[in-house]
Design a protein around this motif. Structure first.
Motif, mmCIF file in Angstrom:
data_model
loop_
_atom_site.group_PDB
_atom_site.id
_atom_site.type_symbol
_atom_site.label_atom_id
_atom_site.label_comp_id
_atom_site.label_asym_id
_atom_site.label_seq_id
_atom_site.Cartn_x
_atom_site.Cartn_y
_atom_site.Cartn_z
ATOM 1 N N LEU A 110 0.738 -1.542 0.095
ATOM 2 C CA LEU A 110 -0.099 -0.101 0.280
ATOM 3 C C LEU A 110 0.802 1.164 -0.031
ATOM 4 O O LEU A 110 -0.031 1.883 -0.059
ATOM 5 C CB LEU A 110 -1.072 0.465 1.076
ATOM 6 C CG LEU A 110 -1.961 -1.188 1.210
ATOM 7 C CD1 LEU A 110 -2.716 -0.977 2.573
ATOM 8 C CD2 LEU A 110 -3.258 -1.272 -0.401
ATOM 9 N N GLY A 111 2.111 1.108 0.312
ATOM 10 C CA GLY A 111 3.001 2.194 -0.088
ATOM 11 C C GLY A 111 2.752 3.642 1.076
ATOM 12 O O GLY A 111 2.347 3.428 2.148
ATOM 13 N N ASP A 112 2.687 4.781 0.238
ATOM 14 C CA ASP A 112 2.304 5.810 1.447
ATOM 15 C C ASP A 112 0.815 5.764 1.474
ATOM 16 O O ASP A 112 1.158 6.589 2.606
ATOM 17 C CB ASP A 112 2.591 6.714 0.427
ATOM 18 C CG ASP A 112 4.666 6.789 -0.073
ATOM 19 O OD1 ASP A 112 4.942 6.903 0.805
ATOM 20 O OD2 ASP A 112 4.740 7.684 -0.629
ATOM 21 N N GLU A 113 0.164 5.368 0.881
ATOM 22 C CA GLU A 113 -1.180 4.871 1.569
ATOM 23 C C GLU A 113 -1.450 4.629 3.446
ATOM 24 O O GLU A 113 -1.959 5.567 3.992
ATOM 25 C CB GLU A 113 -2.312 3.681 1.406
ATOM 26 C CG GLU A 113 -2.639 4.543 -0.962
ATOM 27 C CD GLU A 113 -3.385 3.401 -1.455
ATOM 28 O OE1 GLU A 113 -4.088 3.729 -0.664
ATOM 29 O OE2 GLU A 113 -2.875 2.599 -2.516
ATOM 30 N N VAL A 114 -0.606 4.372 3.814
ATOM 31 C CA VAL A 114 -0.868 3.633 4.978
ATOM 32 C C VAL A 114 0.793 4.923 5.739
ATOM 33 O O VAL A 114 1.838 5.058 4.845
ATOM 34 C CB VAL A 114 -0.064 2.134 5.319
ATOM 35 C CG1 VAL A 114 -0.037 1.909 6.562
ATOM 36 C CG2 VAL A 114 -0.925 1.405 4.211
ATOM 37 N N TRP B 292 -2.715 3.019 10.316
ATOM 38 C CA TRP B 292 -4.155 3.881 9.944
ATOM 39 C C TRP B 292 -3.705 4.279 8.018
ATOM 40 O O TRP B 292 -2.134 4.028 7.813
ATOM 41 C CB TRP B 292 -4.062 4.997 10.877
ATOM 42 C CG TRP B 292 -5.780 5.330 10.172
ATOM 43 C CD1 TRP B 292 -6.607 4.568 9.827
ATOM 44 C CD2 TRP B 292 -6.597 6.744 11.527
ATOM 45 N NE1 TRP B 292 -7.826 5.425 10.354
ATOM 46 C CE2 TRP B 292 -7.431 6.327 11.391
ATOM 47 C CE3 TRP B 292 -5.522 8.242 12.276
ATOM 48 C CZ2 TRP B 292 -8.825 7.230 12.097
ATOM 49 C CZ3 TRP B 292 -6.444 8.370 12.286
ATOM 50 C CH2 TRP B 292 -7.758 8.406 12.507
ATOM 51 N N LEU B 293 -4.920 4.997 7.710
ATOM 52 C CA LEU B 293 -4.731 5.771 6.401
ATOM 53 C C LEU B 293 -4.513 6.760 5.666
ATOM 54 O O LEU B 293 -5.171 7.305 7.108
ATOM 55 C CB LEU B 293 -5.797 4.646 5.004
ATOM 56 C CG LEU B 293 -6.036 3.686 4.738
ATOM 57 C CD1 LEU B 293 -7.739 3.712 4.276
ATOM 58 C CD2 LEU B 293 -4.505 2.693 4.322
ATOM 59 N N GLN B 294 -3.667 7.246 5.266
ATOM 60 C CA GLN B 294 -2.840 8.690 5.239
ATOM 61 C C GLN B 294 -4.526 9.859 5.244
ATOM 62 O O GLN B 294 -4.888 10.206 5.519
ATOM 63 C CB GLN B 294 -2.481 8.434 3.974
ATOM 64 C CG GLN B 294 -1.897 10.400 3.598
ATOM 65 C CD GLN B 294 -1.178 11.321 5.197
ATOM 66 O OE1 GLN B 294 -0.353 10.612 5.430
ATOM 67 N NE2 GLN B 294 -1.170 12.116 5.341
ATOM 68 N N SER B 295 -5.306 8.999 4.116
ATOM 69 C CA SER B 295 -6.738 9.990 4.042
ATOM 70 C C SER B 295 -7.600 9.824 4.636
ATOM 71 O O SER B 295 -8.355 11.233 5.400
ATOM 72 C CB SER B 295 -7.553 8.619 3.143
ATOM 73 O OG SER B 295 -8.093 7.385 3.091
ATOM 74 N N GLN B 296 -7.115 9.694 5.922
ATOM 75 C CA GLN B 296 -8.237 9.592 7.533
ATOM 76 C C GLN B 296 -7.802 9.712 8.299
ATOM 77 O O GLN B 296 -8.979 10.906 9.247
ATOM 78 C CB GLN B 296 -8.349 8.045 8.147
ATOM 79 C CG GLN B 296 -9.015 6.345 6.995
ATOM 80 C CD GLN B 296 -10.639 6.907 6.330
ATOM 81 O OE1 GLN B 296 -10.430 7.186 6.036
ATOM 82 N NE2 GLN B 296 -11.123 6.858 7.440
#
Length: 372
Positions: free
Chosen positions: A239-243, A255-259
């Protein structure tokens, strides 16, 4: 990886409620099943209540329609080897996420010395029978193959779990109390079958898990998915930079960066609406450590022997008791068992929810009882 944020237990709890559809609900049941990466459905009425908690005015009749008539939901075995409801369009994804592993029954057969070629021929024969019938149950298999090993007729899956793992079968409507299965090409002949590579599929499930239940530790991820920490780390890396890495009360979690940006808009725990979560609710199965939900005494009243998980009263983001429903003729009786005293306003809200449970089953509420 550097820790980007330190969270309190309360912050992580409210985030999970928000992500789980328990604060702002989902538009429909298919969207809920997609976002949650499946809804535990070993007991189908419990899955219906999980969706009722997350989709406004969702009914048991709607679940029946989505599963067996519209067929936009499918019931398959996946994480932890248990039955879940998934969006039908996710069927290729669920197949791909498990394609790298044999089922328990396949492993047992080979350990006991079955000839691999003969065993594959047996599986192919049952798959052919399934394709030739609208639906099949275990009684049909007993008639067609009286010599079949009883373990392959197990209610926990058996040969049907093998066919499900191979993307060939799903649960159809039961008949006369017997579970029935259908071949994918009969059940959804229009469904595009384009499964991704297994590693990508598992990374996608982890992405959805973190979007619905994060922040989560490696132990949480492992418990939810039923796979190893080595695999979790590999899929997180995909998932790379998403996590991102965070801490919850000092403990490392993912967690996810988007959250992260949503934290500032979340309410305080005391402002969370009360809920009557059904048995085996997804929120209760999401993490290995449940101390953020309930204390040790309450835990023993919710997580029971033999893997049973009771229906729970949730107030201010914490489990405040258990509840159950029973049929009295055509009416529903809801029994609420709080662990301690509750404010009068909260009791009124819970009684309204009890009426909502009855409405979900298209039944009058015969009584809402308190046992304290």
């Amino acid at each position: 990886m550097k820790v980007v944020l330190d969270l309190t237990v309360a912050q992580s709890a409210v985030a999970r409620f928000g992500q789980n559809g328990l604060l702002a609900t989902f538009g429909d049941a298919v969207a809920a099943a997609t976002h949650l990466a499946g809804v535990q459905a070993q007991m189908l009425p419990a899955a219906g209540l999980a969706l009722w908690n997350r989709v406004p005015e969702f009914t048991a009749a709607q679940l029946d329609h989505l599963l067996y008539h519209e067929r936009s939901l499918v019931r398959l075995w996946c994480q932890r080897g248990t039955l879940h409801l998934y969006a039908a369009t996710d069927w290729p994804l669920i197949y791909a996420a498990q394609a790298d592993r044999a089922t328990y029954w396949e492993q047992e057969a080979l350990r006991e010395g079955w000839d691999p070629a003969a065993y594959e021929a047996f599986i192919a024969r049952v798959a052919r029978w399934l394709a030739e019938h609208e639906t099949m149950g275990r009684s049909d298999l007993r008639r067609l193959a009286p010599e079949i090993d009883d373990r392959h007729l197990s209610g926990w899956g058996g040969i049907f779990a093998i066919l499900t793992r191979r993307g060939l079968a799903c649960h159809a409507a039961p008949n006369g109390g017997e579970a029935r299965m259908a071949h994918r090409l009969r059940w959804r002949p229009d469904l595009a079958w384009d499964p991704p590579p297994s590693e990508e599929a598992n990374a996608e499930l982890i992405r959805r898990y973190l979007a619905a239940f994060g922040p989560a530790t490696l132990a949480d991820l492992t418990a939810w998915r039923g796979r190893t920490q080595v695999e979790m780390k590999r899929w997180l890396a995909l998932l790379g930079d998403e996590v991102v890495k965070v801490t919850v009360a000092g403990k490392p979690a993912w967690w996810l960066q988007s959250q992260l940006a949503r934290l500032n808009s979340l309410p305080e725990p005391g402002d969370l609406p009360p809920r009557l979560l059904g048995r085996f609710d997804p929120l209760l199965l999401a993490t290995r450590d449940r101390s953020w939900l309930v204390d040790a005494v309450g835990y023993k009243q919710v997580w029971r022997p033999a893997g049973h998980v009771e229906a729970t009263i949730v107030v201010a983001g914490r489990i405040a008791g258990t509840w159950r429903y029973d049929w009295r003729g055509s009416a529903l009786v809801v029994t609420l068992r709080p662990f301690g005293a509750l404010p009068a306003a909260t009791r009124t809200q819970l009684e309204r929810l009890a009426a909502g449970v009855a409405a979900h089953f298209a039944a009058p509420l015969g009584e809402c009882r308190w046992e304290e």
